[in-house]
Design a protein around this motif. Sequence first.
Motif, PDB file in Angstrom:
ATOM      1  N   ALA A  90       0.991  -0.895   0.005  1.00  0.00           N
ATOM      2  CA  ALA A  90       0.274  -0.290  -0.201  1.00  0.00           C
ATOM      3  C   ALA A  90       1.103   1.508   0.272  1.00  0.00           C
ATOM      4  O   ALA A  90       2.171   1.448   0.310  1.00  0.00           O
ATOM      5  CB  ALA A  90      -0.817   0.154   1.630  1.00  0.00           C
ATOM      6  N   HIS A  91       0.134   1.979  -0.418  1.00  0.00           N
ATOM      7  CA  HIS A  91       1.169   3.831  -0.620  1.00  0.00           C
ATOM      8  C   HIS A  91       1.352   4.175   0.604  1.00  0.00           C
ATOM      9  O   HIS A  91       2.644   4.405   1.813  1.00  0.00           O
ATOM     10  CB  HIS A  91       0.275   5.004  -1.402  1.00  0.00           C
ATOM     11  N   LEU A 117      -5.565   2.548   7.003  1.00  0.00           N
ATOM     12  CA  LEU A 117      -5.381   1.470   6.994  1.00  0.00           C
ATOM     13  C   LEU A 117      -5.677   0.492   7.950  1.00  0.00           C
ATOM     14  O   LEU A 117      -5.639  -1.396   7.407  1.00  0.00           O
ATOM     15  CB  LEU A 117      -3.389   1.413   8.615  1.00  0.00           C
ATOM     16  N   ARG A 118      -7.415   1.035   8.262  1.00  0.00           N
ATOM     17  CA  ARG A 118      -8.006  -0.368   8.921  1.00  0.00           C
ATOM     18  C   ARG A 118      -8.526  -0.769   7.394  1.00  0.00           C
ATOM     19  O   ARG A 118      -8.923  -1.811   7.342  1.00  0.00           O
ATOM     20  CB  ARG A 118      -8.992   0.591   9.706  1.00  0.00           C
ATOM     21  N   THR A 119      -9.028  -0.131   6.971  1.00  0.00           N
ATOM     22  CA  THR A 119      -9.394  -0.679   5.139  1.00  0.00           C
ATOM     23  C   THR A 119      -8.615  -1.740   4.382  1.00  0.00           C
ATOM     24  O   THR A 119      -8.874  -2.531   4.224  1.00  0.00           O
ATOM     25  CB  THR A 119      -9.394   0.897   4.258  1.00  0.00           C
ATOM     26  N   ILE A 163       4.647   1.872   1.561  1.00  0.00           N
ATOM     27  CA  ILE A 163       5.532   3.453   0.277  1.00  0.00           C
ATOM     28  C   ILE A 163       6.589   3.989   1.806  1.00  0.00           C
ATOM     29  O   ILE A 163       7.720   3.829   2.085  1.00  0.00           O
ATOM     30  CB  ILE A 163       5.543   3.322  -0.582  1.00  0.00           C
ATOM     31  N   GLU A 164       5.472   4.431   1.897  1.00  0.00           N
ATOM     32  CA  GLU A 164       5.389   5.812   3.375  1.00  0.00           C
ATOM     33  C   GLU A 164       4.262   5.513   4.310  1.00  0.00           C
ATOM     34  O   GLU A 164       3.527   5.020   3.925  1.00  0.00           O
ATOM     35  CB  GLU A 164       6.285   6.603   2.467  1.00  0.00           C
ATOM     36  N   LEU A 165       4.576   6.786   5.711  1.00  0.00           N
ATOM     37  CA  LEU A 165       3.715   6.827   5.928  1.00  0.00           C
ATOM     38  C   LEU A 165       3.460   5.825   7.456  1.00  0.00           C
ATOM     39  O   LEU A 165       2.731   6.380   8.179  1.00  0.00           O
ATOM     40  CB  LEU A 165       2.330   7.579   5.594  1.00  0.00           C
ATOM     41  N   ASN A 166       3.192   4.799   7.082  1.00  0.00           N
ATOM     42  CA  ASN A 166       2.364   3.662   8.092  1.00  0.00           C
ATOM     43  C   ASN A 166       3.107   3.118   8.288  1.00  0.00           C
ATOM     44  O   ASN A 166       4.141   2.397   7.134  1.00  0.00           O
ATOM     45  CB  ASN A 166       1.137   3.398   7.052  1.00  0.00           C
ATOM     46  N   GLU A 167       3.242   1.995   9.118  1.00  0.00           N
ATOM     47  CA  GLU A 167       3.623   0.440   9.784  1.00  0.00           C
ATOM     48  C   GLU A 167       2.981  -0.962   9.657  1.00  0.00           C
ATOM     49  O   GLU A 167       1.822   0.140   9.085  1.00  0.00           O
ATOM     50  CB  GLU A 167       3.894   0.646  11.082  1.00  0.00           C
ATOM     51  N   PRO A 168       3.317  -1.069   9.450  1.00  0.00           N
ATOM     52  CA  PRO A 168       4.835  -1.505   8.541  1.00  0.00           C
ATOM     53  C   PRO A 168       4.747  -1.058   7.023  1.00  0.00           C
ATOM     54  O   PRO A 168       4.456  -1.529   6.443  1.00  0.00           O
ATOM     55  CB  PRO A 168       5.333  -3.205   8.952  1.00  0.00           C
ATOM     56  N   LEU A 169       6.025  -0.363   7.324  1.00  0.00           N
ATOM     57  CA  LEU A 169       6.889  -0.355   5.810  1.00  0.00           C
ATOM     58  C   LEU A 169       8.025  -1.720   5.050  1.00  0.00           C
ATOM     59  O   LEU A 169       7.629  -2.719   5.759  1.00  0.00           O
ATOM     60  CB  LEU A 169       8.648   0.412   5.890  1.00  0.00           C
ATOM     61  N   LEU A 170       7.085  -1.086   3.946  1.00  0.00           N
ATOM     62  CA  LEU A 170       6.978  -2.532   3.025  1.00  0.00           C
ATOM     63  C   LEU A 170       8.753  -3.048   3.119  1.00  0.00           C
ATOM     64  O   LEU A 170       9.178  -4.332   3.422  1.00  0.00           O
ATOM     65  CB  LEU A 170       7.990  -2.036   1.654  1.00  0.00           C
TER      66      LEU A 170
END
Length: 305
Positions: free
Chosen positions: A65-66, A74-76, A98-105
């Motif tokens: 996810a982006h 994130l919930r979705t 890719i960015e902004l949320n964990e876990p990062l890729l």
Amino acid sequence: MTESAAHRESLPFDSTAHLLARVTAQLGTQLRHVSLNGTRRPMTPPPPPPPPSRPSAPPTLVAVAHGSRDPDALRTVTALLERVRELRPGLDVRLGHIELNEPLLTDTLAGLHRGRGGDAVLVPLLLGRGHHVKHDLPQAAATAPHLRTRVAVPLGPHPLLVEALYDRLTEAGWQASDTAHPGSGVVLAAAGSRDPESTADTRRTAALLSERLGGVPVVPAYASAASPTVPEALRALAARGRHRAAVASYFTAPGRFAAQSAAAAPWIAAAPLGTHPALARLLLLRYDQALAGRSLTPRHHLAAA
């Protein structure tokens, strides 16, 4: 009578029969070690066959996810991956951003099959062939040389996406009568990219959605990096007499761009694709296609990259 003659007379009457029996037994023992083609078999029995090997696990599906600052994103995505797991029980499904949320890729890949290697298919939750798919995903895969990876093609364009877009429009209030209304039109709102292949993918989806809507004009528009913007596309439709314009949300999850695009709608605005069942099926389709050879990059062991 000589001593030897006396000895022969002292032999038991059936000594000849005993001798033949011993010869026959020895010959039978020897023949058990000779195959039909005359070669000698080993004196020791062959080792037992190894136990049947357990089938290897399928490659891990890593959905990419982006990322968004909107907590609903994130919930979705998490709920969408639960649908994927329900469709394919036993498949290891992971998430990386890719960015902004964990876990990062990169963190997801670093922890995957740590120390023992393995296979993974990166399936982008992205809708076109932009920079993230072409550059960010292969670069992230290169940080995990213990894995053998494929990068699947992006989700769009595909008829399953069109069905999801159509359903989201009907949920927002689009009706069959709107297809025949001379003032109807749709703006397909996408994130946007400077990559011309990405914008071409969005235009293709807009054309497919127009067909699904019975020929209603569908204009692609972008929240960033490309033109026209959503307001510009709405004005272009109005100039053609299409004042009854809806905004179709060409986003996989809620976020700033999706909210910004919906806010510009003069009539109805559809929700993002989200957890639509068609999206879960499409994720697995892209995974299967990558395993069958259709992927952005060929399968390779990145340790040598």
